[in-house]
Enzyme design. Structure first.
Site, short mmCIF file in Angstrom:
data_model
loop_
_atom_site.label_atom_id
_atom_site.label_comp_id
_atom_site.label_asym_id
_atom_site.label_seq_id
_atom_site.Cartn_x
_atom_site.Cartn_y
_atom_site.Cartn_z
CB SER A 1 8.40 5.24 9.87
OG SER A 1 8.27 3.98 9.26
C1 LIG Z 1 9.69 0.71 8.33
S1 LIG Z 1 9.05 -0.85 8.72
C2 LIG Z 1 7.32 -0.60 8.85
C3 LIG Z 1 6.85 0.32 9.90
C4 LIG Z 1 5.41 0.07 10.30
N1 LIG Z 1 4.46 0.57 9.32
C5 LIG Z 1 5.12 0.59 11.68
O1 LIG Z 1 4.21 1.41 11.85
O2 LIG Z 1 5.82 0.15 12.61
C6 LIG Z 1 9.12 -1.73 7.17
C7 LIG Z 1 8.50 -3.10 7.26
O3 LIG Z 1 8.32 -3.59 5.94
C8 LIG Z 1 8.40 -4.98 6.02
N2 LIG Z 1 8.59 -5.51 4.65
C9 LIG Z 1 9.72 -5.55 3.91
N3 LIG Z 1 9.48 -6.11 2.70
C10 LIG Z 1 8.15 -6.42 2.68
C11 LIG Z 1 7.29 -7.03 1.73
N4 LIG Z 1 7.75 -7.41 0.54
N5 LIG Z 1 5.99 -7.21 2.06
C12 LIG Z 1 5.52 -6.83 3.27
N6 LIG Z 1 6.29 -6.27 4.22
C13 LIG Z 1 7.58 -6.05 3.93
C14 LIG Z 1 9.55 -5.24 6.97
O4 LIG Z 1 9.48 -6.55 7.52
C15 LIG Z 1 9.32 -4.13 8.00
O5 LIG Z 1 8.62 -4.61 9.10
#
Ligand SMILES: C[S@@+](CC[C@H](N)C(=O)[O-])C[C@H]1O[C@@H](n2cnc3c(N)ncnc32)[C@H](O)[C@@H]1O
Length: 363
Positions: A85
């Protein structure tokens, strides 16, 4: 790439993030090497085609240490499913978390592991639990966390279910957009827990007030996070909506698309989709009509001449008109909206918890 070689770059990056206002998280941003967590990412050219950027590219380091969201994973259709992000937004969310060293944090959405590393740096790796639905991402993040010298707990799980074995948590941070606060997170919250999570096109900061209850407001910052992965919903029901009789609306269709009510609509019509088109008889903006739908198949066709047709389980245009009538000037401030969570229902409100409110979907 040697982390020491990027120290000066990182320190400058950390000092200027979010306008340089005081934050206890700057030391973490200066210390944690983002390039270890994002050794490559995808850029997009003017035609929307993705291309890979690696450490061999000239712009790589400068981009990694800039306030830019970096796409790190695409699905088979080229739709991003994970990213690192925007660091400025990460800083704002970490500040809102109001966590001191020793706080026990649950992160929904490990992604690259960069945020987990920042959390571990300030709060202690043993206090951080981070989950992602994508096992490949979790394996990579785990490896890179260790490479950077830390080891928070990361595992593959649906973050909407929390992670009971390590509960209770005093802080929750979601980095994928939710529709509401998952019940499991409320059940795994300590008495004085704080939840920071993207909902719609904003970020809530809610404090637990009693078991199962929480209340708080949206942060002022706009935020467009990728949604939590959900089963695919229905597309628009064009056959049904074309059969419906036209109704009149006094709302200028082009204003709905222009973004005046985007934020409240992202809450009142969670996960809505919209497309617009032009025709020869288009209005001043050239837009002559739009289709709006939600995943339950509710669909509306709105024409610039003031006619709408609605079909499906919900009358979406009625909600659009209701939202528009409350905010005739459009673009209401995000921080004037809040959320109330109870064990049986959740709603977002405008002004005060007693103000105009709409239910949020709960699982
Ligand atoms: C914007 S990215 C996260 C960025 C991360 N915090 C970083 O520092 O790189 C959003 C993430 O949420 C995950 N995601 C989506 N739905 C989810 C769920 N129900 N439970 C856990 N993770 C989920 C996706 O696979 C993705 O990797």
């Amino acid at each position: 790439m040697d982390p020491d070689a990027t120290k000066a770059l990182r320190e400058e990056f950390a000092a200027t993030l979010g306008g340089g206002s005081p934050s206890p998280w700057r030391t973490a941003f200066a210390a944690v090497p983002r390039h270890v967590f994002v050794p490559e990412f995808y850029g997009q050219d003017v035609r929307g085609e993705w291309y890979r950027v690696t450490q061999a590219d000239d712009a790589y380091l400068e981009t990694v240490y800039s306030d830019t969201a970096l796409m790190t994973r695409l699905d088979a259709h080229g739709v991003p499913t994970s990213s690192s992000s925007e660091p400025g937004l990460m800083l704002t969310m970490l500040d809102a978390l109001d966590a001191e060293p020793g706080a026990t944090v649950f992160e929904l959405g490990t992604g690259t592991g960069y945020n987990a590393a920042l959390l571990a740096h300030r709060l202690g790796a043993e206090n951080v639990t981070s989950v992602d639905v994508d096992p490949d991402l979790v394996a990579l993040a785990d490896r890179r966390l260790r490479e950077s010298g830390t080891a928070p707990f990361v595992t593959t799980a649906d973050g909407a279910l929390g992670y009971p074995p390590r509960a209770p948590y005093t802080r929750f941070i979601a980095t994928a957009a939710l529709r509401s606060v998952p019940r499991a997170l409320m059940e795994q919250a300590a008495d004085d827990a704080v939840i920071v999570a993207p909902i719609g096109f904003g970020v809530i900061r809610a404090a637990v007030t009693a078991p199962g209850h929480a209340e708080g407001r949206f942060l002022a910052t706009p935020a467009l996070f990728m949604p939590v992965r959900l089963p695919p919903g229905s597309g628009p029901d064009l056959a049904a909506v074309r059969e419906r009789p036209p109704e009149s609306t006094s709302l200028p269709v082009t204003d709905v698309l222009g973004g005046r009510w985007t934020f409240p609509l992202s809450l009142a019509l969670p996960g809505y989709n919209a497309v617009a088109w032009r025709a020869d008889d288009g209005g001043a903006s050239g837009v002559s009509g739009m289709c709006l739908w939600t995943e339950d198949g509710s669909t509306v066709l709105a024409h610039a001449d003031g006619h709408v047709r609605q079909a499906g389980p919900r009358r979406l245009w009625d909600t659009v008109e209701e939202v528009a009538s409350l905010f005739p000037g459009g673009r209401p401030a995000r921080e004037d909206f809040g959320i109330t969570v109870t064990p049986t229902a959740q709603r977002f409100w405008y002004g005060t918890p007693q103000g105009a409110s709409w239910p949020l979907p709960t699982e």
